[in-house]
Design a protein around this motif. Structure first.
Motif, PDB file in Angstrom:
ATOM      1  N   UNK A   1     -13.250 -35.823  28.272  1.00  0.00           N
ATOM      2  CA  UNK A   1     -13.234 -34.847  27.305  1.00  0.00           C
ATOM      3  C   UNK A   1     -14.328 -34.897  26.121  1.00  0.00           C
ATOM      4  N   UNK A   2     -15.527 -34.041  26.177  1.00  0.00           N
ATOM      5  CA  UNK A   2     -15.345 -34.218  24.420  1.00  0.00           C
ATOM      6  C   UNK A   2     -15.029 -32.964  23.661  1.00  0.00           C
ATOM      7  N   UNK A   3     -14.718 -33.041  21.962  1.00  0.00           N
ATOM      8  CA  UNK A   3     -14.900 -32.250  21.085  1.00  0.00           C
ATOM      9  C   UNK A   3     -15.787 -32.232  20.706  1.00  0.00           C
ATOM     10  N   UNK A   4     -16.598 -31.621  19.796  1.00  0.00           N
ATOM     11  CA  UNK A   4     -17.813 -31.185  18.691  1.00  0.00           C
ATOM     12  C   UNK A   4     -17.383 -30.821  17.578  1.00  0.00           C
ATOM     13  N   UNK A   5     -17.451 -30.865  16.485  1.00  0.00           N
ATOM     14  CA  UNK A   5     -16.634 -30.083  15.809  1.00  0.00           C
ATOM     15  C   UNK A   5     -17.691 -29.635  14.207  1.00  0.00           C
ATOM     16  N   UNK A   6     -18.266 -28.939  13.670  1.00  0.00           N
ATOM     17  CA  UNK A   6     -19.421 -28.836  12.875  1.00  0.00           C
ATOM     18  C   UNK A   6     -18.716 -28.308  11.240  1.00  0.00           C
ATOM     19  N   UNK A   7     -19.015 -29.459  10.912  1.00  0.00           N
ATOM     20  CA  UNK A   7     -18.284 -29.268   9.539  1.00  0.00           C
ATOM     21  C   UNK A   7     -19.131 -29.585   7.768  1.00  0.00           C
ATOM     22  N   UNK A   8     -19.265 -28.008   6.767  1.00  0.00           N
ATOM     23  CA  UNK A   8     -19.737 -29.251   6.053  1.00  0.00           C
ATOM     24  C   UNK A   8     -18.758 -29.886   4.953  1.00  0.00           C
TER      25      UNK A   8
ATOM     26  N   UNK B   1      -9.182 -29.146  19.668  1.00  0.00           N
ATOM     27  CA  UNK B   1      -9.644 -28.805  20.536  1.00  0.00           C
ATOM     28  C   UNK B   1     -10.274 -27.383  20.554  1.00  0.00           C
ATOM     29  N   UNK B   2     -10.994 -27.731  18.675  1.00  0.00           N
ATOM     30  CA  UNK B   2     -11.115 -26.437  18.205  1.00  0.00           C
ATOM     31  C   UNK B   2     -12.995 -26.090  19.302  1.00  0.00           C
ATOM     32  N   UNK B   3     -13.825 -27.027  20.060  1.00  0.00           N
ATOM     33  CA  UNK B   3     -14.590 -26.409  20.755  1.00  0.00           C
ATOM     34  C   UNK B   3     -14.970 -27.985  21.214  1.00  0.00           C
ATOM     35  N   UNK B   4     -14.294 -27.966  22.818  1.00  0.00           N
ATOM     36  CA  UNK B   4     -13.551 -28.821  23.017  1.00  0.00           C
ATOM     37  C   UNK B   4     -14.499 -28.651  25.020  1.00  0.00           C
TER      38      UNK B   4
END
Lengths: 302, 302
Positions: B213-220, B199-202
């Motif tokens: 629903x589309x969530x996206x999480x950017x992570x390294x 739900x961080x960027x949902x």
């Protein structure tokens, strides 16, 4: 395919000139664009085009999914070209309230609370460092003088006056004298029927549960309207609107004569006058800033 | 009463920084304005605020009829503050699609199809000849690097790069190095639950008759997500959405690992891959420009 640039249906001078001016700006910036109109060129715009030797925009019936559009001087589906929902809107430049259009992708949109779309366009020429030719200056000036009633309307802002005065220099006209000439040519009601006059600049509104029509006609020849008062009232009373108001605006006296299909009480409360057909409301010149906001709460009480 | 300046709910770095930057611009122009936020400050924005020594905006719960608002980085009721329909919107600055807001009176609205709201704000500082301080430059640069993934996202435009490079000079940072530092701080998933990550960027979308629903999480740190794949799938499959897609985006590899509740066929057709939980889609980094437009026609077929 060219970018199609158009103002609202039933185009006034600002819509006709915005379309031509924005198209010129796009072309100067290397973008293939075509100036269009969604209705007949009225007498006032015709005078302007003749005066500065510019061809009118091309009539546009409808658009489809393959078309790219730039809307000027409006931002509502109801006032725009048929089929707009299927087309791509790439840009909107306007000075009206936000009208609920949605798009599938990001676009350029420049709305400013000023008196005329061409005031915004003037600043876009400056920002883009595009030279303004004499005929283009003439079109912009004419639209500003038309929308602001030569800077007399309460919608006029400092930005409109600043743009107008700068443009008058480039167009090489005395703006007060030219403006009066333009209004005289534009407001001559010779050859128009009662029906045509009521619908000349007519907008429909939903106020509460009521369908309300508001027409405004700017003229320097009030007598030619008021002498046909009974003919106007017969037409107005037969309309399908619950209420209908026709403001016959005298831009010199800065007020409007009202003909209406409406309870007297609404007219009395909205305009603070003794209600009577043909009553003069001193200071009433703007539909957007005065007629609509004054009438809305009174109509909603009914 | 101050003008209330705020970005969207569930604010990202652009929304937090836009609010602070626009408020600073208004104040410099002599307008009483207050920076607000509609949700918690996330790790990435927290890093930015600490780095440049700026206080976060104040939390805003709701607005009412007495409030004047300036919306940044959004232009839809659904993403905005509670009670917005009753308040007065005086200005909107955004880079998203047009979202259907209506107003009762004319306003200022500046939408541009660029990668970041702060690119538009940067140009507003230039146009208004307002000096950009080092911390304000830092906020703008951070938002641009965040939204464009250090100029790697397909949403990036020449204007974003131009603004970003100019701002990096004022902010006195190496933008590539600073951007990586910011993303590392922002994408650390330490201490987050599976639910929080999804739900961080949902965002919720209606595609045809389906709730998607589309969530996206950017992570390294991809491994920390994929090692908990089963836990993520249990949570995703239990959601109320007809389809749900979680894109775990690796900004260095410039692609996303997909976890989903969806018919395999949709995943195969939308992304041109062999469908599998955790499948890597090369080049997929933007929800707005890739996930949504690729998924919409495929979901609508169902």
């Amino acid at each position: 395919m060219s970018l199609l640039v158009f103002g609202h249906k039933n185009p006034d001078t600002d819509s006709i000139c915005s379309s031509l001016v924005m198209t010129n700006l796009k072309n100067k910036l290397g973008i293939d664009a075509k100036s269009c109109r969604l209705g007949e060129v009225r007498k006032e715009a015709e005078f302007v085009l003749n005066y500065f030797g510019v061809e009118p925009p091309e009539f546009l019936e409808s658009v489809g999914s393959e078309d790219s559009c730039c809307l000027v001087d409006h931002n509502e589906y109801g006032q725009s070209v048929d089929g707009l929902q299927d087309a791509t809107i790439l840009e909107i430049v306007d000075h009206h309230k936000l009208g609920g259009i949605t798009t599938a992708t990001p676009l350029s949109m420049t709305l400013r609370p000023v008196g005329c779309t061409n005031t915004i366009l003037y600043n876009m020429y400056i920002e883009n460092k595009v030279e303004i030719s004499k005929p283009i200056a003439g079109l912009m000036l004419s639209a500003i003088l038309s929308d602001t009633l030569i800077f007399r309307s309460p919608t006029t802002t400092e930005l409109d006056i600043e743009a107008g005065k700068a443009l008058a220099k480039i167009a090489e006209v005395d703006y007060e004298k030219y403006g009066m000439e333009m209004f005289k040519a534009g407001t001559s009601l010779d050859g128009y029927s009662v029906e045509e006059i009521v619908n000349m600049d007519f907008k429909a509104f939903d106020m509460g549960t009521k369908k309300v029509g508001i027409g405004q006609v700017m003229t320097l020849d009030i007598d030619s309207v008021l002498s046909k008062k009974d003919e106007f009232l017969t037409y107005i009373n037969a309309s399908e609107f619950d209420m209908l108001y026709l403001a016959i605006t005298d831009i010199i006296k800065e007020g409007s004569y009202m003909l209406y299909k409406s309870p007297d009480e609404i007219v009395a409360n909205a305009f603070n006058v003794e209600p009577a057909q043909g009553v003069f409301v001193d200071g009433l010149v703007s539909r957007k800033k005065q007629l609509v906001p004054n009438l809305t709460p009174e109509v909603e009480k009914f």
